[in-house]
Design an enzyme around this catalytic site. Structure first.
Site, PDB file in Angstrom:
ATOM      1  N   GLY A 102       0.851  -1.198   0.000  1.00  0.00           N
ATOM      2  CA  GLY A 102       0.000   0.000   0.000  1.00  0.00           C
ATOM      3  C   GLY A 102       0.875   1.232   0.000  1.00  0.00           C
TER       4      GLY A 102
ATOM      5  N   GLY B 153       0.346   4.522  -0.618  1.00  0.00           N
ATOM      6  CA  GLY B 153      -0.400   5.773  -0.685  1.00  0.00           C
ATOM      7  C   GLY B 153       0.270   6.781   0.232  1.00  0.00           C
ATOM      8  N   ALA B 154      -0.535   7.533   0.999  1.00  0.00           N
ATOM      9  CA  ALA B 154       0.012   8.589   1.849  1.00  0.00           C
ATOM     10  C   ALA B 154       0.934   8.010   2.929  1.00  0.00           C
ATOM     11  CB  ALA B 154      -1.144   9.366   2.482  1.00  0.00           C
TER      12      ALA B 154
ATOM     13  N   ASN C  32      -5.566   3.139  10.943  1.00  0.00           N
ATOM     14  CA  ASN C  32      -6.356   3.709  12.021  1.00  0.00           C
ATOM     15  C   ASN C  32      -7.257   2.663  12.642  1.00  0.00           C
ATOM     16  OD1 ASN C  32      -5.727   6.414  12.626  1.00  0.00           O
ATOM     17  ND2 ASN C  32      -6.551   7.075  10.641  1.00  0.00           N
TER      18      ASN C  32
ATOM     19  N   LYS D 131      -6.610   8.042  19.929  1.00  0.00           N
ATOM     20  CA  LYS D 131      -6.589   8.417  18.508  1.00  0.00           C
ATOM     21  C   LYS D 131      -7.977   8.228  17.900  1.00  0.00           C
ATOM     22  CE  LYS D 131      -4.738   9.535  14.494  1.00  0.00           C
ATOM     23  NZ  LYS D 131      -4.269   8.634  13.462  1.00  0.00           N
TER      24      LYS D 131
HETATM   25  N1  NAP Z   1      -3.289   9.949   5.472  1.00  0.00           N
HETATM   26  C1  NAP Z   1      -3.132  10.259   6.741  1.00  0.00           C
HETATM   27  O1  NAP Z   1      -2.856  11.419   7.087  1.00  0.00           O
HETATM   28  C2  NAP Z   1      -3.239   9.192   7.806  1.00  0.00           C
HETATM   29  C3  NAP Z   1      -2.762   9.490   9.086  1.00  0.00           C
HETATM   30  C4  NAP Z   1      -2.849   8.525  10.065  1.00  0.00           C
HETATM   31  C5  NAP Z   1      -3.389   7.273   9.783  1.00  0.00           C
HETATM   32  N2  NAP Z   1      -3.862   7.021   8.539  1.00  0.00           N
HETATM   33  C6  NAP Z   1      -4.407   5.667   8.301  1.00  0.00           C
HETATM   34  O2  NAP Z   1      -3.415   4.935   7.588  1.00  0.00           O
HETATM   35  C7  NAP Z   1      -4.036   3.959   6.723  1.00  0.00           C
HETATM   36  C8  NAP Z   1      -3.582   4.209   5.290  1.00  0.00           C
HETATM   37  O3  NAP Z   1      -4.127   5.468   4.896  1.00  0.00           O
HETATM   38  P1  NAP Z   1      -3.567   6.325   3.675  1.00  0.00           P
HETATM   39  O4  NAP Z   1      -4.057   7.711   3.890  1.00  0.00           O
HETATM   40  O5  NAP Z   1      -2.126   6.081   3.463  1.00  0.00           O
HETATM   41  O6  NAP Z   1      -4.387   5.647   2.466  1.00  0.00           O
HETATM   42  P2  NAP Z   1      -4.191   5.880   0.876  1.00  0.00           P
HETATM   43  O7  NAP Z   1      -3.443   7.135   0.612  1.00  0.00           O
HETATM   44  O8  NAP Z   1      -5.542   5.669   0.284  1.00  0.00           O
HETATM   45  O9  NAP Z   1      -3.242   4.676   0.462  1.00  0.00           O
HETATM   46  C9  NAP Z   1      -3.627   3.335   0.520  1.00  0.00           C
HETATM   47  C10 NAP Z   1      -2.867   2.625  -0.578  1.00  0.00           C
HETATM   48  O10 NAP Z   1      -3.105   1.226  -0.468  1.00  0.00           O
HETATM   49  C11 NAP Z   1      -3.138   0.731  -1.795  1.00  0.00           C
HETATM   50  N3  NAP Z   1      -3.720  -0.605  -1.822  1.00  0.00           N
HETATM   51  C12 NAP Z   1      -4.996  -0.985  -1.589  1.00  0.00           C
HETATM   52  N4  NAP Z   1      -5.132  -2.314  -1.738  1.00  0.00           N
HETATM   53  C13 NAP Z   1      -3.909  -2.786  -2.077  1.00  0.00           C
HETATM   54  C14 NAP Z   1      -3.397  -4.071  -2.381  1.00  0.00           C
HETATM   55  N5  NAP Z   1      -4.186  -5.154  -2.369  1.00  0.00           N
HETATM   56  N6  NAP Z   1      -2.087  -4.186  -2.693  1.00  0.00           N
HETATM   57  C15 NAP Z   1      -1.279  -3.104  -2.729  1.00  0.00           C
HETATM   58  N7  NAP Z   1      -1.713  -1.861  -2.458  1.00  0.00           N
HETATM   59  C16 NAP Z   1      -3.006  -1.698  -2.138  1.00  0.00           C
HETATM   60  C17 NAP Z   1      -3.934   1.778  -2.543  1.00  0.00           C
HETATM   61  O11 NAP Z   1      -3.729   1.596  -3.906  1.00  0.00           O
HETATM   62  P3  NAP Z   1      -4.495   2.410  -5.063  1.00  0.00           P
HETATM   63  O12 NAP Z   1      -3.584   3.546  -5.369  1.00  0.00           O
HETATM   64  O13 NAP Z   1      -4.616   1.412  -6.168  1.00  0.00           O
HETATM   65  O14 NAP Z   1      -5.822   2.855  -4.491  1.00  0.00           O
HETATM   66  C18 NAP Z   1      -3.295   3.037  -1.988  1.00  0.00           C
HETATM   67  O15 NAP Z   1      -2.150   3.391  -2.728  1.00  0.00           O
HETATM   68  C19 NAP Z   1      -5.544   4.140   6.935  1.00  0.00           C
HETATM   69  O16 NAP Z   1      -5.997   3.236   7.928  1.00  0.00           O
HETATM   70  C20 NAP Z   1      -5.663   5.584   7.430  1.00  0.00           C
HETATM   71  O17 NAP Z   1      -6.839   5.801   8.200  1.00  0.00           O
HETATM   72  C21 NAP Z   1      -3.780   7.936   7.538  1.00  0.00           C
END
Ligand code: NAP
Length: 292
Positions: free
Chosen positions: A8, A10-11, A98, A175
């Site tokens: 994964g 992403g962010a 989260n 959190k």
């Molecule tokens: N962003 C924040 O500020 C933040 C802060 C604290 C906690 N969190 C938590 O951290 C977690 C991740 O959040 P995020 O913001 O990083 O999410 P995100 O930006 O949506 O990234 C998730 C990534 O996972 C990928 N993915 C999904 N299924 C997959 C698979 N089977 N194999 C490989 N990659 C896969 C997605 O790919 P695609 O590009 O194809 O969709 C995407 O690139 C969540 O639980 C969120 O609540 C986030």
């Protein structure tokens, strides 16, 4: 130094990769659903271009020392497809998500004692595929056990504030108190400033108080006025901030409603604690967005 797979990108996965590279010496494998031409992360200390192998097919996975899963909670089943091969030698799986059910989510796929829950606190957003902006320090908290201490060690020499903490349960529930009220912004499709209104603030307080009551029943130690503290902090945040549930909704993706509010309702039922505000938020959201 370790061979680390990040599932994964992403962010959170993107910034984790960049900061692990900062540590020096680790070999990184980025596991994505689609090919990536590169990963560029703008950190508060400057840009980092991540130099790592990208794999897009779980059949390409080979044994590693660590797996870090940073998908959304609703994508766990897909993420788990990478684990058979990566974990063939018993590699630990750090879950950077989260919520409070990190272990429960992965229990069907990997031995529970190999799962390390990680509380992530980091303002970071994915601007485009392969492009991530980190706006502040990344805080990572894990349970204080030998696996947790090994995880913290991976980030030595980086800007990450990583720590193994004795009362991890209270950390993740605190959190969740923050995250639970974020559903309001996602429901009304408005950024964080919407919570500054009096009526929305009252509803947010109810959501957070229900979360705190369930948290205490689960054994978390939270101060009496935690809901007021959380609401005040949220009202002080930039009015234009977009939480990840709102970002998911705006992008037409599923949302982490079960991990963030559904869990409060489910565990409230277990403890016979009424959670009407969270129940309504879950019902409204589930009626509006596709299930993950
Ligand atoms: N962003 C924040 O500020 C933040 C802060 C604290 C906690 N969190 C938590 O951290 C977690 C991740 O959040 P995020 O913001 O990083 O999410 P995100 O930006 O949506 O990234 C998730 C990534 O996972 C990928 N993915 C999904 N299924 C997959 C698979 N089977 N194999 C490989 N990659 C896969 C997605 O790919 P695609 O590009 O194809 O969709 C995407 O690139 C969540 O639980 C969120 O609540 C986030």
């Amino acid at each position: 130094m370790a061979r680390i797979a990040i599932v994964g990108v992403g962010a959170v996965g993107g910034v984790t990769a960049a900061l692990l590279q900062q540590a020096g010496g680790h070999e990184l494998l980025l596991c994505a659903r689609h090919p990536m031409s590169g990963l560029a992360v703008d950190t508060p200390d400057g840009p980092i271009h991540v130099d790592a192998t990208v794999v897009t097919d779980p059949s390409e996975a080979t044994e590693v020392d660590w797996v870090m899963v940073a998908t959304k909670a609703y994508d766990v089943a897909g993420a788990a497809r990478w684990l058979d091969r990566f974990c063939a030698n018993g590699a630990p799986v750090a879950v950077l998500q989260n919520g409070v059910e990190h272990r429960e989510r992965f229990a069907p796929y990997v031995a529970i004692e190999r799962v390390l829950p990680v509380m992530v606190d980091c303002p970071v957003e994915r601007q485009a595929p392969g492009r991530v902006r980190q706006r502040g320090v990344m805080h990572l908290k894990v349970p204080d056990c030998s696996m947790g201490q090994d995880f913290v060690e991976l980030f030595a020499g980086t800007s990450v504030d990583a720590a193994a903490v004795p009362d991890f349960l209270s950390v993740v529930w605190r959190k969740l108190c923050f995250n639970s009220a974020g559903v309001l912004s996602a429901l009304v499709l408005q950024p964080a400033g919407v919570i500054r209104g009096e009526a929305m603030g009252d509803v947010a307080l109810q959501i957070i108080r229900e979360c705190a009551a369930v948290a205490r029943a689960e054994g978390a130690q939270l101060e009496e006025d935690v809901a007021d503290v959380v609401l005040a902090a949220q009202r002080a945040a930039p009015a234009d901030s977009v939480n990840s549930m709102l970002a998911d909704r705006q992008a037409g993706r599923p949302v982490e409603i079960d991990a963030r509010n559904g869990v409060i309702v489910r565990l409230g039922q277990k403890h016979r604690i009424a959670t009407p505000a969270n129940s309504m938020a879950v019902a409204l959201m589930e009626a509006m967005v596709p299930r993950g």
